[in-house]
Motif scaffolding. Structure first.
Motif, PDB file in Angstrom:
ATOM      1  N   CYS A  11       0.846  -1.189   0.000  1.00 38.65           N
ATOM      2  CA  CYS A  11       0.000   0.000   0.000  1.00 38.65           C
ATOM      3  C   CYS A  11       0.885   1.244   0.000  1.00 38.65           C
ATOM      4  O   CYS A  11       2.028   1.207   0.462  1.00 38.65           O
ATOM      5  N   ILE A  12       0.323   2.323  -0.516  1.00 39.80           N
ATOM      6  CA  ILE A  12       1.067   3.578  -0.658  1.00 39.80           C
ATOM      7  C   ILE A  12       0.502   4.624   0.290  1.00 39.80           C
ATOM      8  O   ILE A  12      -0.712   4.883   0.304  1.00 39.80           O
ATOM      9  N   VAL A  13       1.389   5.222   1.078  1.00 36.56           N
ATOM     10  CA  VAL A  13       1.053   6.350   1.942  1.00 36.56           C
ATOM     11  C   VAL A  13       1.690   7.588   1.330  1.00 36.56           C
ATOM     12  O   VAL A  13       2.920   7.691   1.249  1.00 36.56           O
ATOM     13  N   LEU A  14       0.868   8.519   0.873  1.00 38.18           N
ATOM     14  CA  LEU A  14       1.375   9.734   0.229  1.00 38.18           C
ATOM     15  C   LEU A  14       1.700  10.805   1.262  1.00 38.18           C
ATOM     16  O   LEU A  14       0.922  11.033   2.194  1.00 38.18           O
ATOM     17  N   VAL A  15       2.843  11.469   1.075  1.00 35.73           N
ATOM     18  CA  VAL A  15       3.272  12.510   2.004  1.00 35.73           C
ATOM     19  C   VAL A  15       3.879  13.670   1.230  1.00 35.73           C
ATOM     20  O   VAL A  15       4.330  13.516   0.093  1.00 35.73           O
ATOM     21  N   HIS A  16       3.904  14.835   1.865  1.00 35.18           N
ATOM     22  CA  HIS A  16       4.556  15.991   1.258  1.00 35.18           C
ATOM     23  C   HIS A  16       6.071  15.938   1.468  1.00 35.18           C
ATOM     24  O   HIS A  16       6.845  16.232   0.551  1.00 35.18           O
ATOM     25  N   ASP A  17       6.493  15.607   2.681  1.00 34.07           N
ATOM     26  CA  ASP A  17       7.899  15.670   3.082  1.00 34.07           C
ATOM     27  C   ASP A  17       8.380  14.254   3.389  1.00 34.07           C
ATOM     28  O   ASP A  17       8.031  13.683   4.423  1.00 34.07           O
ATOM     29  N   GLY A  36      14.491   5.300  -1.961  1.00 34.45           N
ATOM     30  CA  GLY A  36      14.515   4.892  -3.356  1.00 34.45           C
ATOM     31  C   GLY A  36      14.082   6.049  -4.234  1.00 34.45           C
ATOM     32  O   GLY A  36      13.149   6.787  -3.898  1.00 34.45           O
ATOM     33  N   VAL A  37      14.765   6.243  -5.346  1.00 35.36           N
ATOM     34  CA  VAL A  37      14.436   7.307  -6.292  1.00 35.36           C
ATOM     35  C   VAL A  37      13.956   6.655  -7.585  1.00 35.36           C
ATOM     36  O   VAL A  37      14.714   5.928  -8.238  1.00 35.36           O
ATOM     37  N   HIS A  38      12.712   6.906  -7.953  1.00 32.02           N
ATOM     38  CA  HIS A  38      12.129   6.266  -9.120  1.00 32.02           C
ATOM     39  C   HIS A  38      12.588   6.941 -10.412  1.00 32.02           C
ATOM     40  O   HIS A  38      13.149   8.040 -10.396  1.00 32.02           O
ATOM     41  N   GLY A  43       8.975  10.512 -11.399  1.00 31.86           N
ATOM     42  CA  GLY A  43       9.128  11.754 -10.649  1.00 31.86           C
ATOM     43  C   GLY A  43       8.877  11.648  -9.160  1.00 31.86           C
ATOM     44  O   GLY A  43       8.556  12.648  -8.506  1.00 31.86           O
ATOM     45  N   THR A  44       9.034  10.448  -8.591  1.00 30.35           N
ATOM     46  CA  THR A  44       8.732  10.226  -7.180  1.00 30.35           C
ATOM     47  C   THR A  44       9.916   9.589  -6.467  1.00 30.35           C
ATOM     48  O   THR A  44      10.853   9.100  -7.101  1.00 30.35           O
ATOM     49  N   HIS A  45       9.874   9.607  -5.134  1.00 30.55           N
ATOM     50  CA  HIS A  45      10.840   8.870  -4.332  1.00 30.55           C
ATOM     51  C   HIS A  45      10.119   8.322  -3.102  1.00 30.55           C
ATOM     52  O   HIS A  45       9.032   8.773  -2.750  1.00 30.55           O
ATOM     53  N   ASN A  46      10.745   7.323  -2.448  1.00 30.97           N
ATOM     54  CA  ASN A  46      10.024   6.656  -1.372  1.00 30.97           C
ATOM     55  C   ASN A  46      10.960   6.065  -0.333  1.00 30.97           C
ATOM     56  O   ASN A  46      12.171   5.986  -0.518  1.00 30.97           O
ATOM     57  N   HIS A  47      10.353   5.678   0.777  1.00 28.13           N
ATOM     58  CA  HIS A  47      10.959   4.775   1.748  1.00 28.13           C
ATOM     59  C   HIS A  47       9.980   3.620   1.922  1.00 28.13           C
ATOM     60  O   HIS A  47       8.784   3.844   2.178  1.00 28.13           O
ATOM     61  N   VAL A  61       6.426  13.267  -4.051  1.00 30.45           N
ATOM     62  CA  VAL A  61       6.716  13.719  -5.413  1.00 30.45           C
ATOM     63  C   VAL A  61       7.998  14.536  -5.407  1.00 30.45           C
ATOM     64  O   VAL A  61       8.152  15.465  -4.607  1.00 30.45           O
ATOM     65  N   ARG A  62       8.941  14.168  -6.280  1.00 31.78           N
ATOM     66  CA  ARG A  62      10.179  14.952  -6.433  1.00 31.78           C
ATOM     67  C   ARG A  62       9.982  16.108  -7.395  1.00 31.78           C
ATOM     68  O   ARG A  62      10.405  17.232  -7.145  1.00 31.78           O
ATOM     69  N   HIS A  63       9.354  15.816  -8.536  1.00 34.63           N
ATOM     70  CA  HIS A  63       9.041  16.865  -9.506  1.00 34.63           C
ATOM     71  C   HIS A  63       7.822  16.422 -10.300  1.00 34.63           C
ATOM     72  O   HIS A  63       7.586  15.221 -10.486  1.00 34.63           O
ATOM     73  N   PRO A  64       6.998  17.370 -10.762  1.00 38.88           N
ATOM     74  CA  PRO A  64       5.753  17.005 -11.443  1.00 38.88           C
ATOM     75  C   PRO A  64       6.015  16.294 -12.773  1.00 38.88           C
ATOM     76  O   PRO A  64       6.876  16.703 -13.561  1.00 38.88           O
ATOM     77  N   THR A  65       5.270  15.220 -13.014  1.00 43.81           N
ATOM     78  CA  THR A  65       5.273  14.533 -14.309  1.00 43.81           C
ATOM     79  C   THR A  65       3.837  14.091 -14.591  1.00 43.81           C
ATOM     80  O   THR A  65       2.974  14.092 -13.710  1.00 43.81           O
ATOM     81  N   GLU A  66       3.606  13.670 -15.816  1.00 45.13           N
ATOM     82  CA  GLU A  66       2.290  13.149 -16.162  1.00 45.13           C
ATOM     83  C   GLU A  66       1.948  11.933 -15.307  1.00 45.13           C
ATOM     84  O   GLU A  66       0.798  11.754 -14.897  1.00 45.13           O
ATOM     85  N   ARG A  67       2.957  11.114 -15.011  1.00 45.00           N
ATOM     86  CA  ARG A  67       2.714   9.877 -14.272  1.00 45.00           C
ATOM     87  C   ARG A  67       2.343  10.114 -12.807  1.00 45.00           C
ATOM     88  O   ARG A  67       1.691   9.284 -12.187  1.00 45.00           O
ATOM     89  N   ASN A  68       2.774  11.243 -12.229  1.00 42.99           N
ATOM     90  CA  ASN A  68       2.455  11.460 -10.812  1.00 42.99           C
ATOM     91  C   ASN A  68       1.343  12.488 -10.592  1.00 42.99           C
ATOM     92  O   ASN A  68       1.120  12.929  -9.460  1.00 42.99           O
TER      93      ASN A  68
END
Length: 282
Positions: A11-17, A36-38, A43-47, A61-68
């Motif tokens: 499952c994915i937990v979305l966060v700003h920071d 991890g840097v996708h 345009g996303t990264h995670n733990h 979100v690291r930077h805006p893309t169509e995918r995110n």
């Protein structure tokens, strides 16, 4: 139906920071894997918090893309649980199967992220296929792991709070029966049951609960929370080896727990990046 969904992968937990979220999860007794840097088009990264059975990730979100764009749309209103990813051994075969039975899955995506390991850098690679909104009330996709040995590292699995597995996830919708009947044909070797307050899809790899607003209020009456516009993912159900030890760990960290459904103990969204976390043994 060999190409259907056989369980919940993560499952994915979305966060700003992302760093603040990593620290909050560590305070709860989780041991997040290194960042991890996708791929750039994601345009996303995670733990990730890797468990013996399944995992969950905090994603930013690291930077805006169509995918995110879908993640940015959620983050415009809230943080918290945003998507359920299901198990598949072959995303392309699953995609073909879904189309053959009238489920118009889409967005077949290959992506990767580098992973620094003691024996040298590796790349964790994945293929995902997304279920359409006509079938899935919230963002849902199938995730094929091409490199599970890179993701499920033995050193990532021990969790200080005693968590050992992902038992399931819970959604809140306006019409539980309609949502469950639309979604259930995508599953293999699974059982559907329940009533208007809650439907459950029980799979070999976890339970998906689909709850009404009234059912939510009843199940989590003792848990401080903020309700959101329907539909959304509300709770992550986690297995621990010893509930008393988990409660003791959380208490020592100054984290309040609250009685939840079916005898679980819960951490409120304010303490868990916007998600309700439930804990119970095995």
């Amino acid at each position: 139906m060999a190409d259907g969904i056989s369980g919940i992968d993560h499952c994915i937990v979305l966060v700003h920071d992302l760093e603040a979220a990593r620290a909050q999860m560590a305070h709860l007794g989780f041991a997040p894997a290194p960042r991890g840097v996708h791929s750039e088009h994601m345009g996303t990264h995670n733990h990730c918090v890797m468990l013996e059975r399944g995992y969950f990730e905090v994603l930013a979100v690291r930077h805006p893309t169509e995918r995110n764009e879908r993640w940015r749309n959620v983050l415009a209103t809230r943080e918290g649980l945003a998507a359920v990813a299901y198990q598949t051994q072959d995303a392309r075969a699953a995609d073909a199967h879904f189309h053959s039975v009238g489920i118009e899955s889409h967005s077949l995506v290959d992506f990767a992220r580098p992973v620094e390991l003691p024996e040298g850098d590796r790349e964790a690679s994945f293929t995902t296929v997304t279920l359409p909104p006509e079938v899935a009330p919230v963002p849902m996709f199938l995730c094929q792991h091409h490199t599970p040995d890179v993701v499920w590292r033995p050193e990532y699995l021990p969790q200080p709070n005693g968590c050992i597995g992902l038992k399931g996830a819970e959604l809140v919708v306006s019409d539980t029966v309609s949502a469950a009947q639309s979604l259930f044909p995508a599953f293999a070797d699974s059982e559907l049951g329940g009533d208007a307050r809650q439907q459950t899809i029980t799979t070999p790899g976890g339970v998906l609960r689909i709850t009404s607003q009234d059912g939510l209020a009843e199940r989590y009456a003792a848990v401080p929370r903020t309700d959101h516009a329907l539909p959304y993912v509300v709770a992550l159900h986690l297995a621990v080896s010893n509930i008393d030890a988990t409660e003791a760990f959380l208490a020592s960290a100054g984290v309040a727990t609250h009685p939840g459904p079916d005898g679980t103990r819960c951490v409120a969204p304010a303490d868990a990046c916007g998600a309700i976390l439930t804990f119970s043994e095995h």
